[in-house]
Design a protein around this motif. Structure first.
Motif, mmCIF file in Angstrom:
data_model
loop_
_atom_site.group_PDB
_atom_site.id
_atom_site.type_symbol
_atom_site.label_atom_id
_atom_site.label_comp_id
_atom_site.label_asym_id
_atom_site.label_seq_id
_atom_site.Cartn_x
_atom_site.Cartn_y
_atom_site.Cartn_z
ATOM 1 N N SER A 1 0.835 -1.205 0.000
ATOM 2 C CA SER A 1 0.000 0.000 0.000
ATOM 3 C C SER A 1 0.868 1.252 0.000
ATOM 4 N N ALA A 2 1.959 1.218 0.776
ATOM 5 C CA ALA A 2 2.868 2.375 0.828
ATOM 6 C C ALA A 2 3.493 2.621 -0.537
ATOM 7 N N MET A 3 3.888 1.545 -1.224
ATOM 8 C CA MET A 3 4.474 1.704 -2.563
ATOM 9 C C MET A 3 3.470 2.352 -3.520
ATOM 10 N N ILE A 4 2.218 1.903 -3.457
ATOM 11 C CA ILE A 4 1.193 2.463 -4.354
ATOM 12 C C ILE A 4 0.920 3.923 -4.017
ATOM 13 N N ILE A 5 0.764 4.226 -2.729
ATOM 14 C CA ILE A 5 0.464 5.609 -2.321
ATOM 15 C C ILE A 5 1.602 6.540 -2.690
ATOM 16 N N VAL A 6 2.845 6.138 -2.383
ATOM 17 C CA VAL A 6 4.005 6.977 -2.722
ATOM 18 C C VAL A 6 4.129 7.119 -4.232
ATOM 19 N N GLY A 7 3.888 6.021 -4.953
ATOM 20 C CA GLY A 7 3.999 6.071 -6.411
ATOM 21 C C GLY A 7 3.015 7.051 -7.024
ATOM 22 N N VAL B 1 6.281 -6.099 -9.908
ATOM 23 C CA VAL B 1 6.298 -5.409 -8.623
ATOM 24 C C VAL B 1 7.697 -4.938 -8.278
ATOM 25 N N SER B 2 8.698 -5.737 -8.585
ATOM 26 C CA SER B 2 10.087 -5.327 -8.350
ATOM 27 C C SER B 2 10.442 -4.106 -9.186
ATOM 28 N N GLN B 3 10.015 -4.090 -10.447
ATOM 29 C CA GLN B 3 10.284 -2.925 -11.297
ATOM 30 C C GLN B 3 9.590 -1.674 -10.745
ATOM 31 N N LEU B 4 8.349 -1.828 -10.296
ATOM 32 C CA LEU B 4 7.623 -0.688 -9.737
ATOM 33 C C LEU B 4 8.314 -0.173 -8.474
ATOM 34 N N ALA B 5 8.751 -1.099 -7.624
ATOM 35 C CA ALA B 5 9.453 -0.688 -6.408
ATOM 36 C C ALA B 5 10.736 0.061 -6.748
ATOM 37 N N HIS B 6 11.418 -0.354 -7.813
ATOM 38 C CA HIS B 6 12.606 0.378 -8.266
ATOM 39 C C HIS B 6 12.230 1.778 -8.729
ATOM 40 N N HIS B 7 11.141 1.882 -9.504
ATOM 41 C CA HIS B 7 10.695 3.190 -9.987
ATOM 42 C C HIS B 7 10.316 4.106 -8.832
ATOM 43 N N VAL B 8 9.646 3.559 -7.840
ATOM 44 C CA VAL B 8 9.125 4.386 -6.746
ATOM 45 C C VAL B 8 10.194 4.697 -5.710
ATOM 46 N N PHE B 9 10.980 3.695 -5.323
ATOM 47 C CA PHE B 9 11.925 3.857 -4.213
ATOM 48 C C PHE B 9 13.385 3.827 -4.628
ATOM 49 N N GLY B 10 13.666 3.550 -5.902
ATOM 50 C CA GLY B 10 15.056 3.421 -6.292
ATOM 51 C C GLY B 10 15.644 2.124 -5.750
#
Length: 606
Positions: free
Chosen positions: A180-186, A285-294
């Motif tokens: 949820s945090a990844m989606i909200i921050v993204g 999901v790993s790619q999205l986490a990279h985009h959002v959090f580096g």
């Protein structure tokens, strides 16, 4: 036994069953990881199909995601009605069997058993894929890691329902919070217009391998329908909730559906806005986490959380498979051993069987998520369709207050899931779905053969009015001996209590040894006659069996009881130092009519 107690815990009293019921918070942690975890790969499966038409086709992921969310909403309302109508649990099997007939019920049961097994394998494989995306060096060990994860979930489930919920609650809620945090921050980054720290906002163009056709879109929809697998599991386990069971189960169902829809749409939307395309060595999901959090710690937190949620998703099947197996066993369609609970008040046999089957799938498909997923979702959608159709027929028959509205809800569910079943079957058939279609009738034949066996047993052992208690029969008790020792004298002492006709039997294969035993028997035989059977060969077993057969032929109504003196060593490995004559004799006589076997053990001290 000590290892079992360390892993599983001490037995629970039957009276404690009421205290093992689940609150809504713990139930969400046990039942819901399966559907909630599917958001980790459902979007990716959609994109894997759409990317065949090039990256320009990826925008179709958004309308397809909304269509699947609509399906989630329909299933939520439909299964809430099933929960209230069937508070004893049983799900699609019970609904289809009681309203449509035996065969549809067995089809639903077979489909669900297959789906539950696949869920454990797929979820575990996907969880390990999340870890190997972050730590590629672990990729070659994915099968061993997957088997270890399945074994861990089996052990935790064997500890009991409430303890399982306590163990899984934290990682489940932690994983939901991380995603949820990844989606909200993204989305916050997209709203403020900042450049995501992970890289460019558009993926490299992918060449077109197929045309963007209606059939390709249907394939993508079928692939994304993995997002709704597991939604029926709560309807199978209503009894696990605290009172009022239906109300708490229905509330948990709604909360799960809302979270599922939110996470699925959130991940699909982020994947679209970041232009993410599927990769062989990294999950979406790993790619999205990279985009959002580096590449910072939050990225690894998301990957670890995804892995936990995916592996915990297997637990939902461990909450669905055993109760369904128990219901089938009570109806005589599965071995009776699956109907009862173990000493931790859970269906231990069903849990172990599911773990073994899922482990075999991981070995066969080498832990490859994409190889397993084409087999996935077909079974659960067949059960969806049958359960909704069964509820439509139930409302037409039962009627009652608001029956027309309820009929429309389940009717809509039957139509939408029926169409989805046809689409999934047609689009995945050549990719491996034919295996599931083939397995279902095989399982049904197996169910019916088990029921036929139990029915034949019941017919043969049933007492009838014309049956009279039998008159006393003659019982000849034989004690086979190979020497005279304490074990033999102990067996003779027992045999004399069972009958007045007791005979020690010695097969003569060595005249000198036989003469020595006869002298000893005259002193220690307690007056029991010794029958010496001559044998032209060294075969003791065959000569003894011939003698028993002669006794049976001479008295067609009599019994022959064979009392076996058996020396039991103090340590298991010492058994290899002793002959296994008693074991061979048991195996030879076990299935012989009118022959009773009695073992008299003599325990050695060291």
């Amino acid at each position: 036994m000590l290892v079992k107690r360390l892993l599983v815990g001490l037995p629970l009293k039957t009276a404690q069953a009421a205290h093992e019921r689940l609150s809504k918070t713990l139930a969400l942690a046990i039942f819901c990881p399966n559907p909630l975890s599917s958001v980790a790969y459902a979007t990716e499966e959609i994109l894997l199909v759409l990317v065949l038409a090039g990256t320009v086709a990826l925008h179709w992921s958004i309308p397809l995601s909304f269509a699947i969310v609509g399906l989630i909403a329909i299933l939520n309302v439909s299964y809430r009605q099933i929960i209230y109508e069937y508070p004893e649990g049983g799900g699609a099997y019970l609904v289809a069997k009681s309203n449509i007939g035996e065969l549809p019920g067995l089809v639903a049961a077979a489909a669900l058993l297959i789906d539950y097994t696949l869920t454990v394998a797929v979820s575990t494989a996907a969880g390990i894929a999340a870890i190997t995306s972050a730590w590629p060096s672990l990729y070659e060990h994915r099968v061993a890691l997957g088997l270890s994860a399945v074994a861990l979930v089996v052990v935790i489930n064997l500890r009991g329902v409430r303890e399982t919920g306590k163990i899984f609650a934290f990682p489940t809620y932690f994983a939901l919070l991380a995603l949820s945090a990844m989606i909200i921050v993204g989305y916050a980054q997209l709203l403020v217009g900042g450049r995501p720290p992970g890289g460019p906002s558009e993926a490299a163009a992918t060449p077109m391998l197929e045309s963007l056709t209606f059939f390709l879109i249907c394939r993508a929809f079928a692939a994304g329908c993995t997002a709704v697998t597991g939604m029926e599991v709560i309807s199978n386990g209503v009894k696990a909730f605290r009172p009022p069971e239906p109300r708490n189960a229905a509330a948990t169902m709604s909360v799960m559906s809302i979270i599922l829809a939110g996470l699925f749409l959130g991940i699909s939307g982020l994947a679209y806005y970041h232009g993410v395309a599927p990769k062989a060595d990294e999950t979406v999901v790993s790619q999205l986490a990279h985009h959002v959090f580096g590449d910072g710690p939050p990225y690894y937190v998301v990957q670890a959380a995804t892995m936990m949620l995916l592996i915990l998703a297997a637990n939902s099947s461990f909450s669905g498979f055993p109760p369904l197996g128990s219901a089938l066993a009570r109806d005589g369609y599965m071995p009776h051993q699956m109907s009862g609970v173990g000493d931790r008040l859970v269906f231990s046999n069903g849990i172990i069987i599911l773990g073994v089957l899922a482990g075999l799938l991981l070995l066969i498909f080498e832990g490859d998520t994409h190889a397993l997923i084409p087999l996935y979702a077909i079974g659960v959608f067949i059960s969806f369709t049958l359960s909704q159709t069964g509820m439509v027929l139930r409302w037409k028959t039962k009627r009652g207050a608001g029956w027309q509205r309820k009929l429309m809800v389940n009717g809509l569910g039957a139509v939408t899931t029926g169409i989805s079943t046809l689409v999934i079957t047609a689009t995945k058939f050549t990719q491996g779905a034919w295996i599931v279609i083939l397995l279902i009738p095989i399982l049904i034949v197996w169910f019916r053969s088990i029921r036929s066996h139990y029915k034949a047993v019941a017919d043969q052992v049933m007492l009838s009015r014309d049956l009279r208690p039998p008159l006393p029969r003659r019982n000849i008790v034989l004690v086979p001996i190979g020497g005279v020792n304490r074990a033999v004298i102990r067996a003779i002492d027992y045999a004399r209590q069972a009958s007045s006709d007791v005979r020690a039997v010695l097969v003569d294969v060595d005249p000198e040894e036989t003469a020595r035993i006869e002298i000893q028997w005259a002193q220690w035989g307690c007056g029991v006659p010794l029958i010496v059977l001559p044998s032209p060969y060294r075969s003791i077993l065959e000569t003894l069996l011939d003698y028993i057969e002669q006794l049976l032929q001479k008295d067609q109504d009599g019994w022959v009881t064979v009392v076996l003196p058996e020396i039991l060593p103090a340590r298991w490995w010492q058994n290899i130092l002793h002959n296994q004559r008693a074991l061979m004799l048991k195996a030879a006589l076990l299935f012989k009519e009118r022959v009773i076997l009695t073992d008299v053990p003599y325990h050695l001290q060291r």
